[in-house]
Write a protein that holds these residues in place. Structure first.
Motif, short mmCIF file in Angstrom:
data_model
loop_
_atom_site.label_atom_id
_atom_site.label_comp_id
_atom_site.label_asym_id
_atom_site.label_seq_id
_atom_site.Cartn_x
_atom_site.Cartn_y
_atom_site.Cartn_z
N SER A 194 0.81 -1.22 0.00
CA SER A 194 0.00 0.00 0.00
C SER A 194 0.85 1.28 0.00
O SER A 194 0.49 2.25 -0.67
CB SER A 194 -0.95 0.00 1.20
N ASP A 195 1.98 1.28 0.73
CA ASP A 195 2.80 2.49 0.77
C ASP A 195 3.38 2.83 -0.60
O ASP A 195 3.49 4.01 -0.96
CB ASP A 195 3.92 2.33 1.79
N VAL A 196 3.78 1.83 -1.37
CA VAL A 196 4.30 2.10 -2.71
C VAL A 196 3.20 2.66 -3.60
O VAL A 196 3.43 3.59 -4.38
CB VAL A 196 4.90 0.82 -3.32
N VAL A 197 2.00 2.11 -3.49
CA VAL A 197 0.86 2.62 -4.27
C VAL A 197 0.60 4.08 -3.94
O VAL A 197 0.40 4.91 -4.83
CB VAL A 197 -0.39 1.76 -4.01
N VAL A 198 0.65 4.43 -2.65
CA VAL A 198 0.46 5.82 -2.24
C VAL A 198 1.58 6.70 -2.79
O VAL A 198 1.32 7.79 -3.32
CB VAL A 198 0.41 5.93 -0.70
N ALA A 199 2.82 6.24 -2.68
CA ALA A 199 3.97 7.03 -3.14
C ALA A 199 3.89 7.32 -4.63
O ALA A 199 4.31 8.39 -5.10
CB ALA A 199 5.27 6.31 -2.80
N VAL A 200 3.36 6.38 -5.39
CA VAL A 200 3.22 6.58 -6.84
C VAL A 200 2.03 7.47 -7.16
O VAL A 200 2.15 8.44 -7.93
CB VAL A 200 3.08 5.21 -7.55
N LEU A 201 0.88 7.20 -6.56
CA LEU A 201 -0.34 7.92 -6.91
C LEU A 201 -0.36 9.35 -6.39
O LEU A 201 -1.01 10.22 -6.99
CB LEU A 201 -1.56 7.17 -6.40
N ASP A 202 0.32 9.63 -5.28
CA ASP A 202 0.26 11.01 -4.78
C ASP A 202 1.05 11.97 -5.66
O ASP A 202 0.98 13.19 -5.49
CB ASP A 202 0.66 11.11 -3.31
N GLU A 203 1.80 11.43 -6.63
CA GLU A 203 2.46 12.28 -7.61
C GLU A 203 1.47 12.89 -8.59
O GLU A 203 1.76 13.90 -9.24
CB GLU A 203 3.51 11.47 -8.40
N LEU A 204 0.27 12.32 -8.69
CA LEU A 204 -0.71 12.80 -9.65
C LEU A 204 -1.41 14.06 -9.17
O LEU A 204 -1.66 14.97 -9.96
CB LEU A 204 -1.75 11.71 -9.93
N GLY A 205 -1.76 14.12 -7.88
CA GLY A 205 -2.47 15.29 -7.39
C GLY A 205 -2.12 15.68 -5.99
O GLY A 205 -2.77 16.56 -5.40
N GLY A 206 -1.14 15.01 -5.39
CA GLY A 206 -0.75 15.31 -4.02
C GLY A 206 -1.43 14.39 -3.03
O GLY A 206 -2.46 13.77 -3.32
N GLY A 207 -0.85 14.33 -1.84
CA GLY A 207 -1.36 13.41 -0.82
C GLY A 207 -2.75 13.76 -0.32
O GLY A 207 -3.53 12.86 0.01
N GLN A 208 -3.09 15.05 -0.28
CA GLN A 208 -4.42 15.42 0.23
C GLN A 208 -5.52 14.96 -0.72
O GLN A 208 -6.56 14.45 -0.28
CB GLN A 208 -4.49 16.93 0.45
N VAL A 209 -5.30 15.13 -2.01
CA VAL A 209 -6.28 14.67 -3.00
C VAL A 209 -6.43 13.16 -2.93
O VAL A 209 -7.55 12.62 -2.98
CB VAL A 209 -5.87 15.11 -4.42
N LEU A 210 -5.31 12.45 -2.80
CA LEU A 210 -5.37 10.99 -2.70
C LEU A 210 -6.10 10.56 -1.44
O LEU A 210 -6.88 9.60 -1.46
CB LEU A 210 -3.95 10.42 -2.72
N ASN A 211 -5.87 11.27 -0.34
CA ASN A 211 -6.56 11.01 0.91
C ASN A 211 -8.08 11.07 0.72
O ASN A 211 -8.83 10.18 1.12
CB ASN A 211 -6.09 12.03 1.94
N LYS A 212 -8.55 12.14 0.06
CA LYS A 212 -9.99 12.29 -0.19
C LYS A 212 -10.50 11.19 -1.12
O LYS A 212 -11.60 10.64 -0.92
CB LYS A 212 -10.28 13.65 -0.81
N ALA A 213 -9.72 10.89 -2.16
CA ALA A 213 -10.15 9.89 -3.13
C ALA A 213 -10.33 8.53 -2.48
O ALA A 213 -11.29 7.80 -2.78
CB ALA A 213 -9.12 9.81 -4.27
N VAL A 214 -9.45 8.19 -1.57
CA VAL A 214 -9.55 6.91 -0.87
C VAL A 214 -10.80 6.87 0.00
O VAL A 214 -11.54 5.88 0.01
CB VAL A 214 -8.29 6.67 -0.03
#
Length: 554
Positions: A53-73
């Protein structure tokens, strides 16, 4: 057209959490940018608990940042869960739309989701949300239809080790319930998707799991007359602080048992109609037995966890309840459909069933007690001052910082200041009892702190040259305990110190690094064809929508 009811449930649960800010709670820790590092793949001395899961987060947060990914999840968990039960219901052809909505509501809106959401188990809940999609994909494979949906759902389940186990259990039973031409190779594919955490765990050479953790993480009675009825009503998490307030109250208790009786009756009706119901009954029973292991035989289970490699994965048995939740949700919908056929007016019966889970657990509205937070303004400056491997100070796993409303959260500093890997304390304090960790480097540092040993040489031999101090956490400043520290930054909430001397380079066996990365390569290559297939289908669907010929059931 896409179904509206799961969207409504998702909006009610997550709406207040979509304002600016991070939602961090216990193990849910998103930061502005988590860099991709080798240790995130499971190549470190620490137990690979957040692989992949951490690698998935590290890759995907490059698309819109960690806050956007947090909301998307947060949005994806209830939305995928609700839509998944809806499409599975239609695949099984079990009843009308209101009964379908009742089944979807119970799967989205139950104590398991509320408790695990508050506990921050977002990756586990994404696997939970993928489970009905996995069952639907397995059914279609048995009929010789598409395979990509099954592979993607299995990949979502494999975001965590426990979710991967659940996915393998449920997918395997459904595929092999009545063996056919399509019943074997998908199980192997699902196993390959779990290779990252499997191989990282097998090759890990850390300390044994503390047997005392079995009783600490055992399922609990939440006021339902025992652990078994608590689990059957989809509660029982080990941490009493995350249990919704309505659990155990008279109204909630009555409604929970009413829904349980409906679910059991519905499963019986479904079984009489189609023996395929057993394909979900078997995983549900296995899940319930796992959840009860730490309660029924704590001493024996503690010995197993302490001496059998990998058995520690099952110490928190309640986290495996997803198959039971799915079975009860489908049974609840079947019972609602039967009641609609027996009692009039049908609309009132259907709406009542669909809203019953919400009435039993109102605390899930607005996010089950989750809140918005903002990281302190001095953290970006501290990040610039830090240039090497560090430990957090105080050396404890969890914090209750003022910027998070003094609510408990897994220390965010190792992720926030994550350009370099850190040694993370993995000893946990549960009910006042300290449980031993599994990382030998963390244990070396913790023992030195307890014994009053000069900490600087211990840090340097473990490759640590920096200390990041949470100034709000209290306790002595590190420069009063450790000799030879140089302060490199100090802000209102955080300080950064450098240890005098040259840290030893981290030496990990080459064979282990190569083996883990090969496992990752296999998993990615297994997933890519499914992603390409779904992408092609989405492209085709856009054209069908434009022509008015799109069907959601495709």
């Amino acid at each position: 057209m896409p179904m509206v009811w799961p969207l409504v449930l998702t909006a009610v649960i997550t709406g207040p959490l979509l304002a600016p800010g991070f939602v961090v709670s216990y193990d849910m820790v998103f930061v502005p940018d988590l860099p991709v590092r080798l240790d995130l793949f499971g190549v470190s001395a620490a137990m690979p608990r957040a692989v992949p899961s951490d690698v998935v987060v590290a890759v995907l947060d490059e698309l819109g940042g960690g806050q956007v990914l947090n909301k998307a999840v947060l949005v994806a968990i209830p939305l995928l869960a609700g839509l998944g039960v809806t499409v599975l219901w239609r695949e099984l052809r079990l009843g009308g739309r209101l009964a379908e909505a009742a089944a979807a509501t119970l799967y989205v809106w139950n104590p398991f989701v509320a408790e695990r959401l508050r506990l921050g188990a977002w990756a586990l809940l994404l696997g939970y949300a993928a489970l009905p999609w996995l069952v639907r994909g397995a059914i279609r494979l048995r009929q010789g239809r598409g395979w990509a949906g099954f592979v993607l759902a299995a990949a979502l389940c494999a975001l965590t080790a426990s979710g991967g186990v659940v996915g393998l259990l449920v997918g395997g039973v459904v595929l092999l319930w009545r063996p056919g031409a399509y019943s074997r190779w998908p199980v192997g594919v699902a196993l390959l998707l779990n290779a990252p955490w499997l191989v990282a765990g097998i090759t890990h050479s850390g300390l044994a799991t503390d047997g005392a953790s079995v009783s600490a993480f055992a399922a609990r009675d939440e006021g339902y007359g025992g652990t078994l009825p608590t689990l059957l009503t989809l509660g029982g998490v080990w941490n009493a602080d995350v249990v919704p307030g309505s659990r155990g109250e008279p109204l909630g208790l009555v409604l929970a048992f009413a829904m349980l009786l409906m679910s059991l009756a519905g499963v019986q009706l479904w079984w009489r109609r189609d023996r395929f119901a057993g394909a979900l009954v078997v995983p549900a029973v296995v899940a319930l037995l796992i959840a009860l292991a730490g309660v029924v035989a704590p001493g024996l289970f503690a010995q197993v966890v302490q001496h059998v490699p990998g058995a520690g994965l099952f110490r928190d048995g309640q986290r495996y309840l997803a198959p039971l939740a799915l079975l009860e949700s489908i049974g609840f919908g079947v019972a609602a459909a039967w009641l609609q056929a027996q009692v009039k007016p049908k609309l009132v019966v259907g709406l009542t069933a669909a809203l019953l889970p919400v009435a039993a657990l109102p605390a899930l509205a607005g996010g089950a007690g989750l809140h918005l937070s903002h990281y302190p303004g001095d953290w970006p400056q501290a990040k610039q001052a830090l240039t090497g491997r560090f430990i957090p100070w105080p050396f404890e796993a969890y914090r209750a910082p003022s910027w998070n409303g003094h609510r408990a959260v897994l220390d965010p500093m190792p992720r926030y200041f994550g350009a370099q890997p850190s040694i993370v304390p993995d000893e946990l304090i549960v009910s006042g009892r300290r449980l031993g960790g599994e990382d030998p480097q963390a244990a070396d540092i913790a023992n030195a702190l307890r014994n009053g040993t000069d900490l600087a040489p211990v840090l340097l031999r473990n490759g640590v040259g920096w200390i990041v101090v949470d100034r709000e956490a209290g306790g002595p400043a590190p420069d009063t305990v450790i000799r030879g520290l140089t302060k490199r930054f100090e802000g209102p909430t955080i300080a950064v110190y450098q240890v005098a001397g040259t840290p030893a380079p981290e030496r990990l066996p080459i064979w282990r690094t190569v083996t883990v990365l090969v496992a990752w390569g296999i998993a990615v290559l297994t997933l890519l064809p499914a992603l390409a297939s779904v992408g092609q289908r989405c492209y085709s669907s856009v054209h069908l929508i434009g022509r008015g010929r799109f069907s959601w059931d495709r």
